[in-house]
Design an enzyme around this catalytic site. Structure first.
Site, short mmCIF file in Angstrom:
data_model
loop_
_atom_site.label_atom_id
_atom_site.label_comp_id
_atom_site.label_asym_id
_atom_site.label_seq_id
_atom_site.Cartn_x
_atom_site.Cartn_y
_atom_site.Cartn_z
N GLY A 101 0.92 -0.94 -0.04
CA GLY A 101 0.30 0.10 -0.05
C GLY A 101 1.10 1.15 0.03
O GLY A 101 0.11 2.76 -0.24
N CYS A 134 -13.74 3.64 -29.42
CA CYS A 134 -14.31 4.26 -29.01
C CYS A 134 -15.27 4.28 -27.87
O CYS A 134 -16.43 3.24 -27.54
CB CYS A 134 -15.29 3.10 -30.92
SG CYS A 134 -14.71 2.87 -32.10
N GLU A 135 -15.33 5.05 -27.70
CA GLU A 135 -15.68 5.94 -25.89
C GLU A 135 -15.01 6.79 -25.50
O GLU A 135 -13.66 6.29 -25.61
CB GLU A 135 -15.44 4.26 -25.15
CG GLU A 135 -15.44 4.41 -23.99
CD GLU A 135 -15.85 3.15 -23.53
OE1 GLU A 135 -15.68 1.82 -23.84
OE2 GLU A 135 -15.75 3.08 -21.44
N GLU A 143 4.17 -6.32 2.04
CA GLU A 143 3.67 -6.92 0.51
C GLU A 143 3.12 -6.17 -0.14
O GLU A 143 2.60 -5.87 -0.85
CB GLU A 143 2.48 -7.80 0.84
CG GLU A 143 1.80 -9.13 0.12
CD GLU A 143 0.73 -9.67 0.83
OE1 GLU A 143 0.85 -10.84 1.00
OE2 GLU A 143 -0.83 -8.37 0.87
N PRO A 144 4.45 -5.26 -0.61
CA PRO A 144 3.88 -4.30 -1.78
C PRO A 144 4.00 -4.28 -3.09
O PRO A 144 4.82 -5.57 -3.42
CB PRO A 144 5.72 -3.39 -1.70
CG PRO A 144 6.48 -4.51 -1.17
CD PRO A 144 5.64 -5.62 0.24
N GLY A 145 3.48 -3.45 -3.72
CA GLY A 145 3.78 -4.56 -5.15
C GLY A 145 4.15 -2.41 -5.87
O GLY A 145 4.54 -2.24 -6.34
N ARG A 146 2.64 -1.71 -5.85
CA ARG A 146 2.76 -0.88 -6.89
C ARG A 146 4.38 -0.07 -6.17
O ARG A 146 4.75 0.29 -7.57
CB ARG A 146 1.85 0.55 -6.93
CG ARG A 146 1.56 1.38 -6.51
CD ARG A 146 0.77 2.52 -6.19
NE ARG A 146 -0.52 2.53 -6.38
CZ ARG A 146 -1.44 2.43 -6.89
NH1 ARG A 146 -1.25 2.78 -8.18
NH2 ARG A 146 -2.10 2.26 -6.35
N ARG A 185 -6.21 2.56 -16.09
CA ARG A 185 -6.49 3.96 -14.63
C ARG A 185 -7.11 5.00 -14.47
O ARG A 185 -7.49 5.22 -13.52
CB ARG A 185 -5.04 3.69 -13.85
CG ARG A 185 -4.61 2.16 -13.88
CD ARG A 185 -3.17 2.22 -12.79
NE ARG A 185 -3.49 2.73 -11.35
CZ ARG A 185 -3.47 4.08 -10.81
NH1 ARG A 185 -2.44 4.55 -11.35
NH2 ARG A 185 -3.75 3.82 -9.31
N TYR A 212 -9.81 5.34 -12.08
CA TYR A 212 -10.33 5.47 -10.44
C TYR A 212 -10.20 7.62 -11.09
O TYR A 212 -9.07 7.83 -9.41
CB TYR A 212 -8.73 5.26 -9.86
CG TYR A 212 -8.94 4.22 -10.05
CD1 TYR A 212 -9.31 3.07 -9.49
CD2 TYR A 212 -7.21 3.08 -10.09
CE1 TYR A 212 -9.34 1.29 -9.14
CE2 TYR A 212 -7.34 1.57 -10.64
CZ TYR A 212 -7.90 0.82 -9.97
OH TYR A 212 -7.82 -0.44 -10.14
N1 LLP Z 1 -1.22 -7.33 -0.35
C1 LLP Z 1 -2.78 -6.86 -0.60
C2 LLP Z 1 -3.72 -8.64 -0.74
C3 LLP Z 1 -3.33 -6.92 -2.23
O1 LLP Z 1 -4.54 -6.35 -2.70
C4 LLP Z 1 -2.54 -5.56 -2.34
C5 LLP Z 1 -3.15 -4.52 -4.17
C6 LLP Z 1 -1.08 -5.91 -1.89
C7 LLP Z 1 -0.87 -5.82 -1.56
C8 LLP Z 1 -0.24 -4.15 -2.76
O2 LLP Z 1 -0.81 -3.09 -3.11
P1 LLP Z 1 0.36 -2.03 -3.14
O3 LLP Z 1 1.28 -1.94 -2.56
O4 LLP Z 1 0.22 -2.36 -4.82
O5 LLP Z 1 -0.73 -1.02 -3.12
N2 LLP Z 1 -5.56 -2.07 -9.50
C9 LLP Z 1 -5.38 -0.44 -8.59
C10 LLP Z 1 -4.96 -1.21 -7.22
C11 LLP Z 1 -5.32 -2.26 -6.20
C12 LLP Z 1 -4.81 -3.14 -5.66
C13 LLP Z 1 -5.22 -4.21 -4.92
N3 LLP Z 1 -4.13 -5.16 -3.89
C14 LLP Z 1 -4.66 0.55 -8.99
O6 LLP Z 1 -4.43 0.42 -9.85
O7 LLP Z 1 -4.31 1.82 -8.20
#
Ligand code: LLP
Length: 433
Positions: free
Chosen positions: A249, A362-363, A291-294, A331, A335
């Site tokens: 997050g 087309c949107e 658990e970072p993604g972004r 995105r 959002y």
């Molecule tokens: N762990 C869990 C259980 C999650 O559901 C998520 C993201 C993460 C970790 C990673 O979160 P991050 O570090 O990436 O914020 N599609 C949306 C984001 C959806 C995130 C869903 N869960 C966007 O494009 O902003």
């Protein structure tokens, strides 16, 4: 430097990424194309690993939430950098397996794992299931017991925190499709079920409060609530929780209006509150997982497009249309996410034009941004949208039968294709006439 240190401008006035000229990359690979600076991804993995090890000890294991950006080489990079991963589907598990990712370092998430997902994950030897609900717990327990194995799990808990972020990405609230709320008593109930379920080893608990968060408070609030819950479990069940996963997050700088985050410092702050709360509640500190993604992949990327038309509607708006749009980056449509865009072949020119960036679908909602500050543009210019490494390729679609762009990795002054561009043949590959 533009926003992040790997985006720069060379002597020709062209935008560069990892030292490579984006106009040349557009010529070589075509547009649209996702370009990622691999070194930036690796550096971010190291920032998380180093800070986590310093704060939580040698067995700390940051997980890469692979929904943010998922393709085979990405799993290899995560493996080489010593990360664990979060997978949420059979498809992500399959990709990770094919890339040779060590199964014991996989955490399998998802609020509705199918029977097949459960069987496949057990076949693979997935290290940890993050169990979302009672139905899943029962199904997993039955399957594990049938196989005569004990499966390590975390339980997904809903601490009930609103991280003040966009509603669509708030997942920690009580009214959520994810997890088990503490306040309703459901969390304690499922803990007790897990402790008596055959074939189940309850290692810990998990929560995820949301995404694109810039403040530490939501994490420290979550840590507070989760540690109290661990203390309650100890009291009520005489059982010690060994692992606390606080989810992902942390936010990312998409525009110059966003703050820059010192990730190592943020991790240290989160760690210190966890330690403090554990002491206050007299429990042994569990292994803490982030658990970072972004924040691992977003800043590493940009998307290159070719401008097809510039339309100035007197008294209204200016439109710049490009050869991609919501199929490669949904995105803004989903959002209203903000991005920074610039004309890559005149990167130093003043950004004194205001325009809506339109895609080719087309949107009318197919936009990449509205009222953006950008340079004057003309047909044939290369337009770059920055910080597209997360949730762009992974959320891409074939809407309007538009093939997905390639993913190009840049490292040590060289570029290579990690995912090739889809062809029209790919688009019809599953059609049966
Ligand atoms: N762990 C869990 C259980 C999650 O559901 C998520 C993201 C993460 C970790 C990673 O979160 P991050 O570090 O990436 O914020 N599609 C949306 C984001 C959806 C995130 C869903 N869960 C966007 O494009 O902003």
């Amino acid at each position: 430097m533009i926003l992040h240190k790997h985006f720069d401008v060379n002597a020709r006035g062209h935008l560069t990424i990892g030292g490579l000229d984006t106009v040349e990359l557009a010529k070589q690979y075509g547009t649209p194309a996702y370009i990622l600076d691999e070194e930036v991804i690796r550096e971010q993995c190291r920032v998380y690993r180093k800070a986590a090890t310093q704060c939580f000890g040698e067995d700390a294991l940051p997980l890469y939430a692979s929904k943010a950006l998922c393709f085979s080489t990405m799993y290899r990079i995560a493996a080489e950098e010593g990360m664990g991963i979060d997978c949420v589907s059979g498809g992500e598990l399959f990709t990770a397996k094919r890339a040779g990712f060590p199964a014991e370092r996989i955490y399998f998430h998802g609020n509705n794992k199918t029977d097949r997902d459960i069987r496949d994950a057990l076949d693979m030897g997935v290290g940890t299931f993050v169990v979302d609900n009672q139905d899943e717990l029962t199904a997993l327990s039955e399957e594990a017991a049938r196989r005569g194995i004990t499966q390590r799990i975390l339980l997904r808990i809903t601490p009930g925190i609103d991280p003040h972020t966009h509603r669509a990405v708030v997942t920690g609230n009580v009214d959520s499709k994810f997890g088990n709320a503490i306040v309703t008593g459901q969390a304690m109930k499922i803990v007790k079920e897990a402790l008596s379920a055959p074939g189940i080893d309850l290692a810990g608990i998990h929560c995820h409060v949301g995404s694109q968060i810039f403040d530490i408070e939501p994490f420290s609030d979550a840590a507070d609530i989760m540690v109290r819950f661990i203390a309650d479990i100890k009291k009520e069940c005489q059982y010690e929780i060994r692992e606390l996963n606080l989810g992902g997050g942390l936010g990312v700088r998409y525009t110059e209006y966003d703050r820059e985050i010192d990730y190592a410092d943020a991790i240290r702050q989160i760690a210190s509150v966890v330690t403090e709360y554990c002491r206050a509640h007299d429990i042994r500190q569990p292994r803490v997982i982030l658990e970072p993604g972004r924040s691992l992949v977003a800043a590493a990327g940009l998307t290159l497009y070719t401008v097809g038309s510039v339309k100035e509607i007197p008294g209204f708006k200016n439109y710049i249309s490009v050869d991609g749009g919501m199929p490669d980056n949904p995105r803004y449509a989903l959002y209203q996410s903000s991005y920074t865009a610039l004309i890559a072949n005149r990167a130093n020119a003043p950004r004194d034009f205001r325009a809506t960036l339109a895609g080719r679908c087309c949107e009318s909602g197919d936009l990449l941004g509205e009222d953006m500050e950008i340079q004057h543009a003309k047909r044939g210019d290369i337009l770059a949208v920055l910080v597209t490494g997360a949730y762009n390729y992974s959320m891409a679609s074939n809407y309007n039968r538009i093939p997905r762009p390639p993913v190009i990795l840049v490292r040590n002054g060289e570029a290579r294709v990690a995912v090739r561009r889809e062809t029209y043949e790919d688009l019809v590959a599953n059609d049966i006439l």
